[in-house]
Design a protein around this motif. Structure first.
Motif: not given
Length: 392
Positions: A41-54
């Motif tokens: 149902g989704g995952i919360h990865l704010p640091v990796l998101e800011s790194f461009g993971y998405g």
């Protein structure tokens, strides 16, 4: 030397989508991070998101960004395999052409089993491909009562020996594994790793593997970037099972760990240590506890914990530190079976002074090793291209 210290963290098995040759490995559709996020149902990865993971693959809960904080890409594996040693060795400059022997379908040959029984003076039970937790449920009571050795394998090139710590002392188990390692240097039995798998518990309360696991790996088939660094008097500090994977070759100091979180705490401790060279860390829980056991929820929670730890780590890095985060293969918990999966792996390269960018896809994991060697003004290995001058 551009950076005095490089921190390389392998988030073991966290792949980002099938490789072009995934069909040859029966891994079409595999995407570890995307599929586990979708299933939970989704995952919360704010640091990796800011790194461009998405931006590397579609991850439910992780948005793409226009400007990443890290230099971000994904990498292809050129070695023939999808196991721990193949991936780590390629990171440090070895292309494995001939895959390690596996005994998944039929177990180990009877003549090898007989030799293990002879050298250990103990009966062998099991001898099949199995989940480490399931085989303890099945054979733990018999092993505890008889003192036999539980020998089993997996889709990896491994021979694992499980024993109750109160029945077979650790020293004896380790000694047996060392002798089996010597035995399996013979080409017809040449597995990548012998793994001691001690456990505790009872049939009534259940059995649980302890943190006293020990791996006995083959030595690397040629010189790696780790060797090159050590030969030139740079520090090579391993955390987790890195020392085992490289059979100690090129390692100048080592710290064991009990969990991913403990591993990240060790890395944060090392940010306070004065050294010049490489800290090379493996966080195995993603793979061992969640990927192989097909536990998407546990995998998700472990990734979210790592993201929180990563956020703390980057606040401790100095201006002359370079952080690299990658993986060694995939292990999609939604995929069939319990094996690793043939996938791209992420690469995030971070420094406070770098703006961040999206890099071209790396054609081999060895780009990491070449980048590290280049940073210290050293010639690397025969494969890979340094990314040092591409960092923005």
């Amino acid at each position: 030397m551009k950076y005095k210290r490089i921190f390389l963290i392998v988030i073991d098995s966290v792949g980002v989508g099938e490789l072009p040759d995934a069909d040859k490995f029966n891994d079409l559709g595999a995407n570890t991070i995307a599929n586990l996020a979708k299933e939970t149902g989704g995952i919360h990865l704010p640091v990796l998101e800011s790194f461009g993971y998405g931006n590397l693959t579609e991850i439910q809960g992780v948005k793409p960004v226009q400007q990443p904080r890290a230099n971000t890409t994904k990498m292809m594996e050129i070695s023939n395999g999808k196991d721990t040693m193949t991936g780590h060795w390629e990171i440090m400059g070895i292309k494995t052409v001939k895959p390690f022997k596996t005994f998944t379908d039929s177990g180990f040959p009877q003549d090898l089993i007989e030799k293990i029984e002879e050298l250990s003076s103990r009966k062998v039970i099991g001898n099949k491909s199995a989940s480490g937790t399931e085989i303890l449920k099945e054979l733990g009571p018999e092993q505890e009562k008889t003192g036999a050795l539980i020998v089993y394998t997996s889709a990896d090139s491994v021979l694992q020996i499980a024993a109750h710590e109160e029945v077979i002392p650790l020293k004896e188990l380790y000694d047996i594994c060392e002798k089996v390692r010597e035995l399996t240097l013979d080409e017809k039995w040449r597995v990548g790793r012998i793994i001691a798998r001690p456990y505790l518990g009872s049939e009534t309360d259940g059995y649980k593997r302890t943190t006293n696991r020990h791996d006995y790996a083959l030595s690397p088939t040629s010189k790696t970037v780790l060797d090159i660094l050590a030969e030139n008097n740079y520090d090579v500090i391993s955390v987790g099972k890195i020392k085992d994977i490289f059979n100690g070759s090129g390692i100048t100091d080592h710290y064991g760990i009990k969990s991913n979180h403990d591993g990240m705490n060790k890395v944060m401790m090392l940010t306070e240590k004065e050294f010049t060279g490489l800290n090379f860390t493996n966080l195995v829980d993603f793979d061992a506890l969640y990927g192989h056991r097909r536990d998407s929820q546990g995998y998700k929670e472990a990734m979210e914990e790592f993201d929180r730890d990563l956020g703390q780590l980057i606040t401790k890095l100095r201006d002359d530190d370079l952080l690299m985060v990658t993986a060694d293969h995939g292990n999609d918990p939604t995929h069939h079976g319990t094996d690793h999966t043939r996938e791209y792996v992420p690469l995030f390269i971070y420094n406070h002074k770098l703006k961040g960018s999206f890099l071209d896809i790396s054609k081999t994991f060895a780009d990491i090793g070449q980048t590290i060697a280049d940073n210290f003004g050293l010639s690397g290995t025969e494969i890979g291209t340094s990314l040092l001058n591409d960092l923005k």
